[in-house]
Design a protein around this motif. Structure first.
Motif, PDB file in Angstrom:
ATOM      1  N   PRO A   8       0.821  -1.213   0.000  1.00 57.55           N
ATOM      2  CA  PRO A   8       0.000   0.000   0.000  1.00 57.55           C
ATOM      3  C   PRO A   8       0.857   1.265   0.000  1.00 57.55           C
ATOM      4  CG  PRO A   8       0.104  -0.923   2.200  1.00 57.55           C
ATOM      5  CD  PRO A   8       0.830  -1.884   1.311  1.00 57.55           C
ATOM      6  N   ASN A   9       0.246   2.371  -0.385  1.00 60.40           N
ATOM      7  CA  ASN A   9       0.903   3.666  -0.232  1.00 60.40           C
ATOM      8  C   ASN A   9       1.131   3.948   1.248  1.00 60.40           C
ATOM      9  OD1 ASN A   9       0.844   4.104  -2.991  1.00 60.40           O
ATOM     10  ND2 ASN A   9      -1.131   5.160  -2.937  1.00 60.40           N
ATOM     11  N   VAL A  10       2.016   4.906   1.524  1.00 64.12           N
ATOM     12  CA  VAL A  10       2.396   5.167   2.916  1.00 64.12           C
ATOM     13  C   VAL A  10       1.819   6.498   3.371  1.00 64.12           C
ATOM     14  CG1 VAL A  10       4.495   3.803   2.700  1.00 64.12           C
ATOM     15  CG2 VAL A  10       4.586   6.280   2.279  1.00 64.12           C
ATOM     16  N   SER A  11       1.897   6.735   4.675  1.00 65.60           N
ATOM     17  CA  SER A  11       1.336   7.956   5.257  1.00 65.60           C
ATOM     18  C   SER A  11       2.130   9.181   4.809  1.00 65.60           C
ATOM     19  CB  SER A  11       1.333   7.852   6.784  1.00 65.60           C
ATOM     20  OG  SER A  11       2.631   7.593   7.278  1.00 65.60           O
ATOM     21  N   ASP A  12       1.525  10.353   4.990  1.00 62.76           N
ATOM     22  CA  ASP A  12       2.157  11.606   4.590  1.00 62.76           C
ATOM     23  C   ASP A  12       2.907  12.277   5.732  1.00 62.76           C
ATOM     24  OD1 ASP A  12       1.046  12.149   1.709  1.00 62.76           O
ATOM     25  OD2 ASP A  12      -0.656  11.448   2.881  1.00 62.76           O
ATOM     26  N   ALA A  13       2.609  11.898   6.949  1.00 61.63           N
ATOM     27  CA  ALA A  13       3.288  12.495   8.100  1.00 61.63           C
ATOM     28  C   ALA A  13       3.035  11.635   9.325  1.00 61.63           C
ATOM     29  CB  ALA A  13       2.789  13.917   8.355  1.00 61.63           C
ATOM     30  N   TYR A  14       3.928  11.756  10.290  1.00 60.79           N
ATOM     31  CA  TYR A  14       3.680  11.222  11.622  1.00 60.79           C
ATOM     32  C   TYR A  14       3.135  12.358  12.483  1.00 60.79           C
ATOM     33  CZ  TYR A  14       6.566   7.379   9.959  1.00 60.79           C
ATOM     34  OH  TYR A  14       7.056   6.336   9.220  1.00 60.79           O
ATOM     35  N   THR A  15       2.481  12.005  13.565  1.00 56.01           N
ATOM     36  CA  THR A  15       1.900  13.025  14.434  1.00 56.01           C
ATOM     37  C   THR A  15       2.213  12.733  15.893  1.00 56.01           C
ATOM     38  OG1 THR A  15      -0.201  11.805  14.559  1.00 56.01           O
ATOM     39  CG2 THR A  15      -0.022  13.526  12.866  1.00 56.01           C
ATOM     40  N   ILE A  16       2.276  13.801  16.683  1.00 46.32           N
ATOM     41  CA  ILE A  16       2.317  13.706  18.144  1.00 46.32           C
ATOM     42  C   ILE A  16       1.043  14.366  18.650  1.00 46.32           C
ATOM     43  CG2 ILE A  16       3.477  14.425  20.268  1.00 46.32           C
ATOM     44  CD1 ILE A  16       6.123  14.393  18.770  1.00 46.32           C
ATOM     45  N   SER A  24      10.047  10.083   7.345  1.00 44.21           N
ATOM     46  CA  SER A  24       9.997  11.476   7.782  1.00 44.21           C
ATOM     47  C   SER A  24      10.101  11.530   9.299  1.00 44.21           C
ATOM     48  CB  SER A  24       8.708  12.145   7.293  1.00 44.21           C
ATOM     49  OG  SER A  24       7.565  11.542   7.869  1.00 44.21           O
ATOM     50  N   THR A  25      10.176  12.732   9.837  1.00 44.42           N
ATOM     51  CA  THR A  25      10.367  12.932  11.279  1.00 44.42           C
ATOM     52  C   THR A  25       9.294  13.872  11.809  1.00 44.42           C
ATOM     53  OG1 THR A  25      12.757  12.654  11.042  1.00 44.42           O
ATOM     54  CG2 THR A  25      11.976  13.704  13.058  1.00 44.42           C
ATOM     55  N   VAL A  26       8.662  13.476  12.890  1.00 47.19           N
ATOM     56  CA  VAL A  26       7.702  14.336  13.560  1.00 47.19           C
ATOM     57  C   VAL A  26       8.381  14.973  14.765  1.00 47.19           C
ATOM     58  CG1 VAL A  26       6.777  12.431  14.962  1.00 47.19           C
ATOM     59  CG2 VAL A  26       5.411  14.494  14.633  1.00 47.19           C
ATOM     60  N   ALA A  27       8.095  16.237  14.981  1.00 46.22           N
ATOM     61  CA  ALA A  27       8.710  16.946  16.102  1.00 46.22           C
ATOM     62  C   ALA A  27       7.667  17.696  16.898  1.00 46.22           C
ATOM     63  CB  ALA A  27       9.791  17.908  15.607  1.00 46.22           C
ATOM     64  N   GLY A  28       7.900  17.768  18.185  1.00 43.33           N
ATOM     65  CA  GLY A  28       7.154  18.643  19.073  1.00 43.33           C
ATOM     66  C   GLY A  28       8.150  19.508  19.805  1.00 43.33           C
ATOM     67  N   ILE A  29       7.664  20.380  20.657  1.00 40.21           N
ATOM     68  CA  ILE A  29       8.537  21.319  21.355  1.00 40.21           C
ATOM     69  C   ILE A  29       8.373  21.177  22.862  1.00 40.21           C
ATOM     70  CG2 ILE A  29       9.009  23.766  21.798  1.00 40.21           C
ATOM     71  CD1 ILE A  29       8.305  24.322  18.906  1.00 40.21           C
TER      72      ILE A  29
END
Length: 583
Positions: free
Chosen positions: A197-205, A311-316
C-alpha cells in the motif's frame, strides 16, 4: 381534589440530566464491590480536520482527533456506550485490557463480535483487574484506527503509590500517522492489485505533525514544563504501520512501565516503541536550563523491503522561564534535531528491548510459568498468493502479497468466532487444526525457499483452561526479514528470551530468563530472529493474536486461540450481552 402523583416537569428534566451525566462524566456511580463504575459515551461521527494544508473528512469519536481519554483506577468497572453515526461498520478494542470473563467486550471485528453497524449502539462492559499504567483504545476493523484511537490511563488504587517518586504532572504523548488519502481506499487498492500500500504523509504527536513538515508550523504539539520538575510521559504508539524511535533533545528519559506493567527503572536517551506498545517514562527537567526550547522527535525504525514514510515528527519542550527566550522568539531552524539510530538499527532495537525487566518483588511479582504444558513454534512473515486469472498483479513476481503464521494466512469469517464457539456452531466457520509447528521446516532466516505461496484458512488453536504455554515466534526471510510487533489479546505474557537467526530448541532455552522477564501484551519479533514468550491460559474465550502492522494484519498475519472454560463459576465465560451486534 387529590394531590397529583405525576412528577413535575422540573423533576423530569433533572432526572434526564442525571442520566445523561452518567454517560458523559466518568467517576459518578459506585460499584457494589471494589472500585467504582465509570461511564463513557463514544459518538462515532464524521469531522472535517485540516493537516498539511489539506482538509479531509475523518471518522472521530465525539469529534476529537485523537479521541477522548479514558481514565480509571485499578479495580474499576468501565462502561463505554458506542453509538455509530457513520456509514462504516465499527468496533473498538481496549488494547491491553485483560478482559477477564468479559471477552464479549474485547472488540476485534468478526473475532469477539460482529461490527456495530450504522445507527446501532453497543455498550462495552469490562472491569480492570490487576493492571495499572497506560494502555489505549482503537478501532479494530479494516484501517479505521488511523483516526479512531485514544489513551487509557489506569491509576493505582486509592492510597497505593507509584513504585517511583510521584511526578509533578502526567502527559499523554500519542504517536500516530496522518494520511492525505482515505486509508480505506489505500488498503482496498493494495488488496486488489496485490501490491504494497501507499504510505502515510506524516507522523503526528497528539494529532499534530509539527514544524518539520510543510505547512505545519502552527500544528505543533508543545509541552510546557517548569525547571527542576519530574514529568510522567505516557507514550503510546497508535501508528498503523511504523515502529518509532523517540527522544527529547539534551534530556534523559527513565523508563518505569511498559504495557501497563511496572518495570525496573532504567535510563535511556532514545527509546523504541512499536505499534500497540505503551511506555511510561519520567522526564526530569533541567534545574537551570540555558535554552527555553528543545525538540522532541520521533522517526521510523524500518527493516522491510518496501517503501515507508521516511519522515520525522517533532514537538517542542518549552520551559516556562521568563528570563530565557521562548520558542515564539526562536526559529525552529536554530533548534538542534536529536540524533537517531540508523533507520534499520536492529542492533539498537535488540539492545533496548533486552533492558526491560519486571519489578518481580513481593508487591508486584513476576508469575512466570516455570513449567510448560504446551510448546508452540510459530513462523511469522510475508509470502504470496497467486494472481487471479485474467488479472495483472503487482506483488512479487506477478503475485499478490500475503502474510502468515506457520504458513497459514488467516481468513476472517463472516460471523464472530466467539459467538460460534460459545453456541457450538463452529461447523463451516473455523477448524481447530492450526499447526503447532511449521508443517515444513526450512532455514527460516537463511536462503528462502522457492515456493513462497501461503495456505489460506480460518484455523484456531484450542487450549484447556489454565494450560501453561511457551510460544516461540520466529521471523522468516521468505520475502525479506522484517520486525513484527505481535499482539496477544486477552493476556499479558512474559518475554523469556530473544535472539537472532534460527531458534535452537536445545541451546536457547538454557538462557531463558525465568526470574524477572518483562511482562507485555505486544512484543517485537526481531528482524531475522526470534522471541520466546510464556503465559498461563487462565482467561476463557476466543483471543486474537496478530501483527500490529495494519498492512500485515490485512494480508493475514493473524490467528486465534480458543481457551476453554474452567470448572469453577469464575473460570467460565458468561453468555453474551443482549445488545451484542449481529452480523
Amino acid at each position: 381534589m387529590a394531590a397529583s402523583h405525576l412528577p413535575s416537569p422540573v423533576l423530569v428534566g433533572a432526572f434526564v440530566l442525571l442520566i445523561n451525566c452518567l454517560w458523559l462524566f466518568p467517576e459518578v456511580t459506585i460499584a457494589k464491590h471494589a472500585g467504582i463504575t465509570r461511564h463513557y459515551k463514544f459518538n462515532v461521527r464524521l469531522q472535517n480536520v485540516t493537516r498539511l494544508c489539506q482538509t479531509k473528512t475523518i471518522l472521530t469519536v465525539n469529534g476529537k482527533f485523537p479521541g477522548p481519554r479514558i481514565i480509571a483506577r485499578e479495580g474499576d468497572r468501565v462502561l463505554v456506550k458506542v453509538v455509530n453515526h457513520v456509514s462504516n461498520n465499527v468496533s473498538f478494542h481496549w488494547h491491553g485490557i485483560r478482559q477477564l470473563q468479559s471477552g464479549w467486550a474485547d472488540g476485534p471485528a468478526y473475532i469477539t463480535q460482529c461490527p456495530i453497524q450504522t445507527g446501532q449502539t453497543y455498550v462495552y462492559n469490562f472491569t480492570i483487574v490487576g493492571q495499572r499504567g497506560t494502555l489505549f483504545w482503537h478501532a479494530h476493523i479494516t484501517w479505521l484506527r488511523a483516526t479512531l484511537y485514544g489513551p487509557i490511563f489506569i491509576l493505582p488504587k486509592h492510597n497505593v503509590p507509584y513504585p517511583f517518586a510521584k511526578p509533578y504532572k502526567e502527559v499523554p504523548i500519542i504517536f500516530g500517522e496522518w494520511w492525505n488519502a482515505n486509508t480505506e481506499a489505500v488498503i482496498n487498492q493494495a488488496l486488489q492489485t496485490g501490491a504494497g500500500p501507499n504510505v502515510s504523509d506524516a507522523y503526528t504527536i497528539n494529532g499534530q505533525p509539527g514544524p518539520l513538515y510543510n505547512c505545519s508550523a502552527n500544528e505543533t504539539f508543545k509541552l510546557k514544563v517548569k525547571p527542576g520538575k519530574t514529568y510522567l510521559l505516557r507514550l503510546i504508539n497508535a501508528a498503523l504501520n511504523d515502529e518509532l524511535f523517540f527522544t527529547v533533545a539534551n534530556h534523559t528519559l527513565t523508563i518505569v512501565e511498559a504495557d501497563a506493567v511496572y518495570t525496573k527503572p532504567f535510563q535511556t536517551d532514545i527509546l523504541l516503541i512499536a505499534p500497540g506498545q505503551t511506555t511510561n517514562v519520567l522526564l526530569k527537567t533541567k534545574a537551570h536550563p540555558t535554552n527555553a526550547t528543545f525538540l522532541m522527535a520521533a522517526r521510523p525504525y524500518f527493516t522491510g523491503q518496501g517503501t515507508f514514510d521516511n519522515s520525522t515528527v517533532a514537538g517542542i519542550l518549552e520551559y516556562e522561564i521568563p528570563s530565557v527566550a521562548s520558542s515564539s522568539n526562536t526559529s525552529i531552524k536554530n533548534l538542534t534535531l536529536p540524533t537517531f539510530p540508523p533507520i534499520n538499527g536492529t542492533s539498537f532495537a535488540a539492545n533496548f528491548s533486552s533492558k526491560f525487566r519486571s519489578l518481580a518483588n513481593a508487591q508486584y511479582p513476576a508469575n512466570v510459568p516455570q513449567t510448560v504444558q504446551k510448546h508452540f513454534f510459530f513462523t511469522v512473515g510475508l509470502g504470496s498468493n497467486p494472481c487471479q486469472k485474467n488479472q495483472t498483479c503487482q506483488g512479487p513476481n506477478g503475485t499478490k502479497f500475503a502474510a502468515s503464521v506457520n504458513n497459514i494466512s488467516f481468513v476472517l469469517p463472516t460471523t464472530a468466532l466467539l459467538q460460534t464457539h460459545f453456541f457450538g456452531q463452529s461447523n463451516g466457520v473455523y477448524t481447530t487444526d492450526f499447526p503447532s509447528f511449521p508443517v515444513v521446516a526450512f532455514n527460516y532466516t537463511g536462503t528462502p525457499p522457492n515456493n513462497t505461496m501461503v495456505a489460506n484458512g480460518t484455523k484456531v488453536v484450542v487450549l484447556p483452561f489454565n494450560t501453561t504455554v511457551e510460544l516461540v515466534l520466529q521471523d522468516t526471510s521468505i520475502l525479506g526479514a522484517e520486525s513484527h510487533p505481535l499482539h496477544l489479546h486477552g493476556y499479558n505474557f512474559f518475554v523469556v528470551g530473544q535472539g537472532f537467526g534460527n531458534f535452537d530448541s536445545k541451546k536457547d532455552p538454557t538462557r531463558f530468563n525465568l526470574v524477572d522477564p518483562v511482562e507485555r501484551n505486544t512484543v517485537g519479533v526481531p528482524s531475522g530472529g526470534w522471541v520466546a514468550i510464556r503465559f498461563s491460559a487462565d482467561n476463557p474465550g476466543v483471543w486474537f493474536m496478530h501483527c500490529h502492522f495494519e498492512v500485515h494484519l490485512s494480508w493475514g498475519l493473524k490467528m486465534a486461540w480458543i481457551v476453554m472454560d474452567g470448572k469453577l463459576p469464575n473460570q467460565k465465560l458468561p453468555p453474551p450481552p443482549s445488545d451484542l451486534p449481529k452480523c
